[in-house]
Design an enzyme around this catalytic site. Structure first.
Site, mmCIF file in Angstrom:
data_model
loop_
_atom_site.group_PDB
_atom_site.id
_atom_site.type_symbol
_atom_site.label_atom_id
_atom_site.label_comp_id
_atom_site.label_asym_id
_atom_site.label_seq_id
_atom_site.Cartn_x
_atom_site.Cartn_y
_atom_site.Cartn_z
ATOM 1 N N GLY A 43 23.809 -55.550 -39.133
ATOM 2 C CA GLY A 43 24.917 -55.495 -38.174
ATOM 3 C C GLY A 43 26.031 -56.472 -38.505
ATOM 4 N N CYS A 44 25.655 -57.666 -38.919
ATOM 5 C CA CYS A 44 26.650 -58.694 -39.231
ATOM 6 C C CYS A 44 27.412 -58.362 -40.510
ATOM 7 C CB CYS A 44 25.980 -60.063 -39.334
ATOM 8 S SG CYS A 44 25.239 -60.579 -37.767
ATOM 9 N N THR A 45 26.721 -57.768 -41.471
ATOM 10 C CA THR A 45 27.376 -57.349 -42.711
ATOM 11 C C THR A 45 28.373 -56.229 -42.421
ATOM 12 O OG1 THR A 45 25.480 -58.007 -44.042
ATOM 13 C CG2 THR A 45 27.003 -56.404 -45.025
#
Length: 134
Positions: A43-45
């Protein structure tokens, strides 16, 4: 959580190169501060790469982007290089800035409770006040 119109809390954090950035460095500018849980997770990527892929539109609008997570300077350096991120990532390993922005708290995943970052994005105006919270 902080609200639109409130003064953005001050911060002093290191970037992926070890240079210190503060809220005052961005005085007179509009900028985005996005808080995310962890480098190099799905998700952060996806979120970081979305900012990267739309970076030119932010640049044209004169808006800077800053990502903040509890990861280390070294982790940010690897993450930034791996995905060729053109914006600043700041390390908040003791999560003091996350707490100041009221986005640190109890989370639940797969029945397990733990403390962490609530993914949140702030647009901060030239006067240092929060213009929008996502």
């Amino acid at each position: 959580m902080l609200k639109t119109g409130e003064k953005a809390p001050s911060f002093k954090l290191q970037d992926s190169e070890g240079m210190v950035h503060s809220l005052e460095d961005y005085q007179g500018k509009t900028f985005v501060v996005y808080f995310y849980p962890k480098d190099d997770t799905p998700g952060c990527t996806k979120e970081a790469c979305s900012f990267r892929d739309n970076y030119s539109a932010f640049e044209e609008a004169g808006v800077e982007i800053i990502g903040i997570s509890p990861d280390t300077v070294e982790s940010h350096q690897k993450f930034s290089e791996k995905y060729e991120l053109p914006f600043t990532l700041l390390a908040d390993p003791d999560h003091k800035v996350c707490e100041a922005y009221e986005i640190w708290g109890l989370k639940k995943s797969f029945g397990r409770e733990y403390e962490g970052v609530f993914r949140t994005t702030f647009i901060i105006g030239p006067e240092g006040k929060i213009k929008k919270v996502f």
